[in-house]
Write an enzyme that holds these catalytic residues in place. Structure first.
Site, PDB file in Angstrom:
ATOM      1  N   SER A 363      -1.164  -2.994  -6.007  1.00 33.72           N
ATOM      2  CA  SER A 363      -0.379  -1.711  -5.508  1.00 33.72           C
ATOM      3  C   SER A 363      -1.729  -0.535  -5.254  1.00 33.72           C
ATOM      4  CB  SER A 363       0.224  -1.450  -6.843  1.00 33.72           C
ATOM      5  OG  SER A 363       0.756   0.083  -6.403  1.00 33.72           O
ATOM      6  N   ARG A 364      -1.828  -0.196  -3.993  1.00 31.31           N
ATOM      7  CA  ARG A 364      -2.857   0.563  -3.692  1.00 31.31           C
ATOM      8  C   ARG A 364      -2.797   1.785  -4.190  1.00 31.31           C
ATOM      9  NH1 ARG A 364      -4.287  -1.535   2.537  1.00 31.31           N
ATOM     10  NH2 ARG A 364      -3.094  -3.439   2.174  1.00 31.31           N
TER      11      ARG A 364
END
Lengths: 506, 76
Positions: A363-364
Site C-alpha cells: 500500500s503506497r
C-alpha cells in the site's frame, strides 16, 4: 366522491401545465444496425458522448463522429429498430440522475431502477464522464479506511481517497474482501457503491442479499451491468458508479467504490471498439485501454477543506489468469493504483484465508493512514512475517534447528495464524489491535497451534466481557497509553491461565 | 438545394400545401423543394424535417408528452 374530485382537479392542473408548443428536435435515419452498433445518417450536430433517443425508452451513445454518419452504440437491445427508423438527439451528454434517495437502490448504468421499486427521485444530473479533480484541490491521504481484515489493516493499510487494487485468480476471495469491507463500513460514516460489471445475476443477487441481511444496504448503492447486458452498458457501469460517488463527494462525504471487476470492463470495451472498427493492439485491446481505466481511477481522490473535504476511495478488482500479473490489463491497472492486495490460489488452497500474499502486496499510502495504536503493534509485523517465510523454506530441508530459529518459526506460525479470518466477520480496529498485540508480544507462543482459532474467538469475547474499558479507551484516544498496555498484558495473562488445556506440554 | 420533408397524418389539401409552401419559402428561400409523406401514426398535425432538424407539431408527440408527464410528474 371527494377523492375523485381531488384527482380530477390535480389531473386538470397537471394537464393544464403542459405547454403544447411544437417541439424541435434533431433527427437522423438509421442506415444500418448490427451487433449493437447503429450507423446513422443526419444528426449533424450530435456531440461526442451524447445520449440519443432510439424510441421505446431505449438510448444510444455516440462514439464515432464522422463526416457523413454517426456511429452510435445501443445501450440495450433496441430490437425495435430497423433500417430507416428515426432516432433523435436528447441534447444531454451521457449522465444519470442521482439524489439522496438512491442509497439502498440497485440501478443500471443509466440510473434506471433494477430492484422493482419506483425510479429514483429527481436530484442532480451527474455526468458519467468528468474531469478528475486537479492537483490543487486535493489533500494527502491520512484517514484510514478500515476494511475489518486484520492482514490488510495491519500491513497493507488503506486510506480514504486511495486506490487499492485487489488482484488474483478466479476463486481466491477478491469479491469477498470487497464485500467484507463494505460490511465493515456500518459505523464508519462511509457511503459505499458496489459496481458489478459482467457478473452473473445469481452472484449479484447473493451479494445483494448478504448486504441486506447485514443492514449494509442502508449506506450502499449497487450499480449493475450483468453478463447478459449489452457490452455498452458494461462499459459504462464503472463511470456510473463513480458519478454517483461524486454526487456524495460534492456534499463533503466519504465514499467507497468497488469495481467488480475491471477485467470484464476492459473486455466489454474491447468488444465495442472492435465492432466500431477501431484499430486494435496488444491482446486485441484498443489503443486507449489504459486511458479507459486511468480516467476512471483518477476520479478517486481526497479533497481539501475548501472543496468540501470529501473523499472517494476506489477498490478495483482485476482477475488474472494463472497468476500472471504481467499481462496487459493487470500491469496497466497496477501502475495506476496506489498499491495492490495480491491474492494467491496456493494460499487459498492451503487454508490461508484471506489468501493475501503479504510479501507481494503493498500500500503506497502505508502507515500514514493508520491510527497510532495499530502502528504500535503492527510496526514490525511485515518484517517478522517476511523473515518467517524465509525461515520456513529453509526449515523444510534441515531438521537440526537451534533454539532461536525454532522459536522464531513458532512465533511466525502463530502470527500467521492470527491473520486468518472469516470473510464475513470484519473486526473493529480495537479488536484487531488487541489480537495482534497478543501475537507479536509472544502471548501465543505457549498455545498449541490447533487451538489458535478458538483462542482468538474466546479471547475477544473475554475482552469484550471483562475488559470493555480497554477497548473504549483505545477507541477514544486512538492509541494505546501505558496504562492500557499494562491492563491488556495482565488481562491476557489471566485469560491464558484460564485455558491451561490449550497450552503446549511444558 | 434544400430538401424538406413534410409528414402529415392525412392527405393535405391544396390550400394547406400552398400555406406550407409560403412559410417554407419565407424561411429558406425559393430553392426549397418540398416532398410529402402521409403517416397515419402521427394521428393529427404534421412534422417538417429540414436536414436533420425536425419540427414536430403532431398530435402523437403531444400525447407522448402527456404520457411522460403523468408517468414522471409529481403530484403536489
Amino acid at each position: 366522491m371527494r377523492t375523485q374530485n381531488h384527482h380530477d382537479s390535480t389531473f386538470a392542473s397537471l394537464i393544464g401545465d403542459i405547454a403544447f408548443d411544437t417541439t424541435e428536435k434533431e433527427v437522423g435515419t438509421v442506415m444500418s444496425f448490427g451487433d449493437g452498433i447503429l450507423q446513422v445518417d443526419g444528426l449533424e450536430n450530435a456531440q461526442m458522448g451524447e445520449l440519443i433517443d432510439l424510441g421505446e425508452n431505449q438510448f444510444g451513445l455516440t462514439l464515432n463522429l464522422e463526416k457523413d454518419k454517426v456511429g452510435i452504440v445501443a445501450l440495450g437491445s433496441a430490437a425495435h429498430l430497423e433500417a430507416g427508423s428515426q432516432v433523435s438527439r436528447t441534447g444531454r451528454i451521457l449522465s444519470l440522475n442521482v439524489s439522496d434517495e438512491i442509497i439502498g437502490r440497485v440501478v443500471d448504468p443509466l440510473g434506471r431502477a433494477l430492484d422493482g421499486r419506483p425510479e429514483v427521485a429527481q436530484g442532480r444530473l451527474m455526468n458519467l464522464e468528468r474531469i478528475a479533480p486537479g492537483v490543487m484541490t486535493r489533500q494527502s491521504v491520512t484517514q484510514p479506511l478500515q476494511t475489518g481484515v486484520k492482514a490488510i489493516d495491519a500491513m497493507i493499510p488503506i486510506g480514504r481517497g486511495q486506490r487499492e487494487l485487489i488482484i488474483g485468480d478466479r476463486g481466491t476471495g477478491k469479491t469477498a474482501i470487497a464485500v467484507g469491507t463494505i460490511l465493515n463500513q456500518a459505523d464508519q460514516n462511509v457511503i459505499c457503491v458496489y459496481v458489478g460489471i459482467g457478473q452473473k445475476r445469481s452472484t449479484l443477487a447473493q451479494t445483494r442479499q448478504i448486504l441486506e441481511e447485514r443492514g449494509a444496504m442502508n449506506y450502499t448503492i449497487i450499480v449493475s451491468a450483468s453478463a447478459s447486458d449489452a457490452a455498452s452498458l458494461q462499459y459504462l457501469a464503472p463511470y456510473a458508479g463513480v458519478a454517483i460517488a461524486e454526487y456524495f463527494l460534492d456534499q463533503g462525504k466519504d465514499v467507497l467504490v468497488v469495481y467488480d471487476d475491471l477485467t470484464k470492463h476492459a473486455q466489454a470495451y474491447r468488444e465495442i471498439s472492435l465492432l466500431l472498427r477501431r484499430p486494435s493492439g496488444r491482446e486485441a485491446f484498443p489503443g486507449d485501454v489504459f486511458y479507459l481505466h486511468s480516467r476512471l481511477l483518477e476520479r478517486a481522490c481526497r479533497l481539501n477543506k475548501e472543496h468540501g473535504g470529501g473523499s472517494i476511495t476506489a477498490l478495483p478488482i482485476i482477475e488474472t489468469q494463472g497468476n500472471d500479473v504481467s499481462a496487459f490489463v493487470p500491469t496497466n491497472v497496477i501502475s495506476i493504483t496506489d498499491g495492490q492486495i495480491y491474492l494467491e490460489a496456493d494460499l487459498f488452497n492451503a487454508g490461508m484465508k484471506p489468501a493475501i500474499n503479504v510479501g507481494l502486496s503493498v500500500s503506497r499510502v502505508g502507515s500514514a493512514a493508520q491510527i497510532k495504536s495499530m502502528k504500535q503493534v503492527a510496526g514490525t509485523m511485515k518484517l517478522d512475517l517476511a523473515q518467517f517465510r524465509e525461515l520456513q523454506a529453509f526449515a523444510q530441508f534441515s531438521s537440526d534447528l537451534d533454539e532461536r530459529t525454532k522459536a522464531q518459526l513458532d512465533r511466525g506460525v502463530r502470527v500467521n495464524a492470527v491473520l486468518k479470518q472469516g470473510w464475513d466477520t470484519p473486526l473493529k480496529v480495537e479488536e484487531q489491535v488487541v489480537v495482534i498485540f497478543a501475537a507479536v508480544n509472544g502471548y501465543l507462543d505457549v498455545i498449541q497451534e490447533k487451538y489458535l482459532v478458538q483462542w482468538e474467538k474466546e479471547y475477544l469475547e473475554y475482552i469484550h466481557g471483562q475488559h470493555q474499558a480497554i477497548l473504549v479507551s483505545m477507541r477514544k484516544e486512538q492509541k494505546m497509553s501505558d496504562e492500557t498496555i499494562a491492563a491488556l498484558k495482565s488481562a491476557i495473562d489471566v485469560f491464558n491461565r484460564l485455558h491451561e488445556e490449550w497450552m503446549l506440554e511444558a | 438545394m434544400m430538401k424538406i420533408l413534410v409528414t402529415s397524418a392525412i392527405e393535405l389539401t391544396a390550400a394547406q400545401m400552398s400555406k406550407i409552401q409560403k412559410a417554407v419559402t419565407k424561411k429558406y428561400g425559393s430553392e426549397a423543394k418540398i416532398s410529402t409523406v402521409v403517416n397515419p401514426k402521427l394521428i393529427g398535425g404534421l412534422t417538417i424535417t429540414v436536414g436533420s432538424r425536425q419540427f414536430d407539431g403532431s398530435l402523437r408527440s403531444k400525447i407522448d408528452q402527456i404520457k411522460k408527464m403523468l408517468g414522471e410528474g409529481t403530484i403536489s
